[in-house]
Design an enzyme around this catalytic site. Structure first.
Site, short mmCIF file in Angstrom:
data_model
loop_
_atom_site.label_atom_id
_atom_site.label_comp_id
_atom_site.label_asym_id
_atom_site.label_seq_id
_atom_site.Cartn_x
_atom_site.Cartn_y
_atom_site.Cartn_z
N GLU A 122 7.37 2.65 4.95
CA GLU A 122 7.58 3.20 3.62
C GLU A 122 7.34 4.71 3.66
O GLU A 122 6.28 5.17 4.07
CB GLU A 122 6.62 2.55 2.62
CG GLU A 122 6.82 3.04 1.19
CD GLU A 122 5.82 2.45 0.22
OE1 GLU A 122 6.22 2.14 -0.91
OE2 GLU A 122 4.64 2.31 0.58
N CYS A 152 9.47 3.31 -6.82
CA CYS A 152 9.04 2.12 -6.06
C CYS A 152 10.25 1.37 -5.51
O CYS A 152 10.18 0.75 -4.46
CB CYS A 152 8.24 1.17 -6.96
SG CYS A 152 6.96 1.94 -7.95
N GLU A 155 1.51 -4.29 -8.30
CA GLU A 155 2.81 -3.97 -7.72
C GLU A 155 2.56 -2.84 -6.75
O GLU A 155 1.98 -1.81 -7.11
CB GLU A 155 3.80 -3.56 -8.82
CG GLU A 155 5.21 -3.40 -8.30
CD GLU A 155 5.68 -1.96 -8.29
OE1 GLU A 155 5.93 -1.44 -7.17
OE2 GLU A 155 5.78 -1.35 -9.36
N SER A 160 -0.48 1.87 -3.66
CA SER A 160 -0.17 1.55 -2.27
C SER A 160 -0.70 0.17 -1.88
O SER A 160 -1.70 -0.32 -2.43
CB SER A 160 -0.78 2.60 -1.34
OG SER A 160 -2.18 2.41 -1.20
N THR A 161 -0.03 -0.44 -0.92
CA THR A 161 -0.44 -1.75 -0.43
C THR A 161 -1.83 -1.73 0.21
O THR A 161 -2.65 -2.61 -0.08
CB THR A 161 0.61 -2.28 0.58
OG1 THR A 161 1.87 -2.37 -0.08
CG2 THR A 161 0.23 -3.66 1.09
N VAL A 163 -4.44 0.12 -0.45
CA VAL A 163 -5.46 0.22 -1.50
C VAL A 163 -5.60 -1.10 -2.23
O VAL A 163 -6.72 -1.57 -2.49
CB VAL A 163 -5.12 1.36 -2.49
CG1 VAL A 163 -6.07 1.33 -3.69
CG2 VAL A 163 -5.19 2.71 -1.79
#
Length: 542
Positions: A425, A327, A293, A266-267, A269
């Site tokens: 998301e 993703c 990513e 996740s972004t 984290v």
């Protein structure tokens, strides 16, 4: 690909088995699935040459049958993580000096083992613990991981063969050293191939790795460790640890020998990782490599010139394969009014034809979402959409968590391009559609680009080359993987290197030479054969 006196086998993409009903491969895989489903495994974590079973265990339940238990895995304490750092440092002494040919041989052997005797076991593990249907497991846990291993060997030799020019009397060389320290690999639940590649890619370049797989992917991660061991990977090169994420991360990111992080997740984290690394930077031996990513809010945009059936199929596959948990899965679409009715009818027809249930029945196109947290989050968004005046659900919206975490594939249509499910998301089988007036197609491209923080994948559809050129230019920064007249999922190693920018990561392109370059530290060597013996240059005279 030549390198010195050696040539490595030319990498080719692994053929995909069909598993059509009645074929021997179908029978063998389902037999393996049933056998594993009805056994219980006791999974250790791996540090150096040892397998650790602490007695502190977590049960493993298939998402499509959450009352059934297929085993348990043991969790590490803080001192185990510290031990992993010590064992990795010991292993590095030999591994960093191991020739590239010997490193390559190990991972090429792993690819052959996975293509052969490990194939059904890896696929069945992925089907059981991650609830992937037979085809999604095959293209992920078999074919893509095989491709990562084979192509990365080819990319590695390409890197090593890149050498500087040498002037007369001088020999210049470039040495590609592993990083000084250990690499921390953190992998997600949704792709077994990513779980294998993130520790393997740095290791192939001579690094030692401490790997923490996602808790919901430990079942197939254990098979990956079995594969690497069978291929002859030395002890301590890849250490797989399981347990509390915060504890593991705290120990590793605060250690002076931390040399890099290879992350998919996740972004938020990843943002926290970046912050911690920045705060600790003065304590490290060198500046760590940060490769990640992260999230995505991937789009499909169609022009009035597009083929409606092609767009509909891209939605049905791109949004709903693997329950929208890729993703790259399409989760927002911008469609012209003139095509909307045809696209709408086709998508509804497709969704109504989907069968949903256990991966053991290969007639099921849709399986369960990964866990209870995902189920509650997604069902909450569906409940909210049913209440909102600017949203209409045209197909799907049902859910049932009694046996497995099943969410129906759902299409929401909104009149508000900033509606929450157009921007947030979700990571599930939900796509939100915004229908625009045909004449506004170019304005909508700006809307696509400016909505949300992500830039992972995106797809455009048009038969007009000038439109394609305009859209490609306007959406230059909107997606790291950009698809023209195709769905935004299904990147193939060696064909479409994968990764995005903005809030989607560092865009270091897994499955490419660019990713492997992040795991080496270059040293330039200049050797002069006849050194000068007088400091004076000609311009000085006698």
């Amino acid at each position: 690909m030549s390198n010195g006196f050696f040539k490595v086998p030319k990498a080719v993409n692994e053929p995909v088995n069909s598993y059509a009903p009645g074929t021997q491969e179908h029978k063998d895989l389902i037999a393996t699935y049933n056998k594993m489903f009805n056994e219980k495994v006791d999974i250790p974590f791996y540090i150096g040459s040892e397998e650790y079973r602490t007695g502190k265990t977590i049960d493993i339940h298939p998402p499509h049958d959450h009352q059934h238990c297929v085993g348990q895995y043991h969790t590490a304490d803080k001192h185990h993580i510290e031990l992993a750092v010590e064992e990795a440092a010991k292993a590095r002494i030999k591994w960093a000096k191991t020739s590239w040919q010997d490193r390559a041989a190990i991972f090429l052997k792993a690819a052959e083992l996975l293509a052969g005797p490990f194939r059904y076991k890896m696929n069945a593990a992925t089907m059981i613990a991650q609830s992937k249907n037979v085809m999604q497991a095959e293209i992920d846990s078999a074919c893509e991981l095989i491709d990562f291993l084979r192509f990365n060997v080819e990319f590695m030799t390409e890197i090593y063969s890149n050498q500087p020019e040498s002037a007369p009397g001088i020999w210049n060389r470039m040495e590609y050293r592993p990083l000084e320290g250990f690499v921390y690999a953190i992998t997600p639940f949704n792709f077994t191939a990513i779980a294998g590649n993130l520790p393997a890619a740095p290791a192939m370049m001579g690094n030692v790795v401490i790997w923490k797989p996602a808790r919901s992917q430990v079942y197939s991660a254990n098979v990956i460790m079995e594969l690497f061991k069978e291929a002859g990977l030395p002890d301590g090169v890849i250490n797989m640890v399981t347990g509390n994420s915060s504890t593991i991360t705290d120990v590793l990111l605060n250690h002076k020998d931390f040399a890099g992080v290879h992350f998919t997740g996740s972004t938020p984290v990843f943002d926290d990782f970046w912050k911690t690394i920045g705060e600790n930077v003065k304590h490290y031996r060198s500046y760590p490599r940060i490769v990640g990513e992260t999230g995505g809010k991937d789009f499909i945009w169609a022009h009035p010139s597009a083929n409606a059936q092609e767009v509909a199929t891209a939605i049905s596959r791109g949004a709903f394969e693997y329950q929208g948990q890729k993703c790259s899965a399409a989760s927002r679409a911008y469609l012209p009014k003139s095509l909307w009715n045809d696209i709408r009818e086709s998508v509804i027809k497709d969704v109504n034809s989907f069968k949903m249930g256990s991966p053991a029945d290969t007639g099921n196109f849709i399986n369960a979402v990964i866990d209870d947290r995902a189920f509650k989050k997604l069902s909450g968004y569906l409940d909210q959409a049913k209440k909102d005046s600017d949203a209409e659900i045209i197909v799907g919206s049902g859910y049932d968590g009694s046996k497995g975490y099943f969410i129906e594939p759902t299409v929401i249509v909104t009149t508000n391009p900033q509606y929450e499910t157009m921007c947030t998301e979700l990571f599930g089988p939900i796509i939100t559609v915004y229908v625009y007036e045909d004449a506004q197609w170019e304005e909508v491209l700006d809307l696509v680009d400016q909505t949300g923080e992500y830039a992972l994948t995106g797809a455009i559809f048009s038969k007009d080359r000038y439109v394609i050129e305009t859209a490609t230019s306007k959406l230059e920064n909107a997606a790291g993987n950009f698809y023209i007249n195709d769905k935004p999922t299904g990147a193939v190693v060696g064909q479409q290197p994968f990764g995005g920018a903005r809030g989607s990561g560092t865009n270091d392109k897994a499955g490419s030479v660019w990713n492997l370059l992040r795991w080496v530290s270059n040293r330039t060597l200049k050797e002069t054969f006849v050194p000068p013996t007088n400091y004076r240059y000609p311009f000085l005279g006698e």
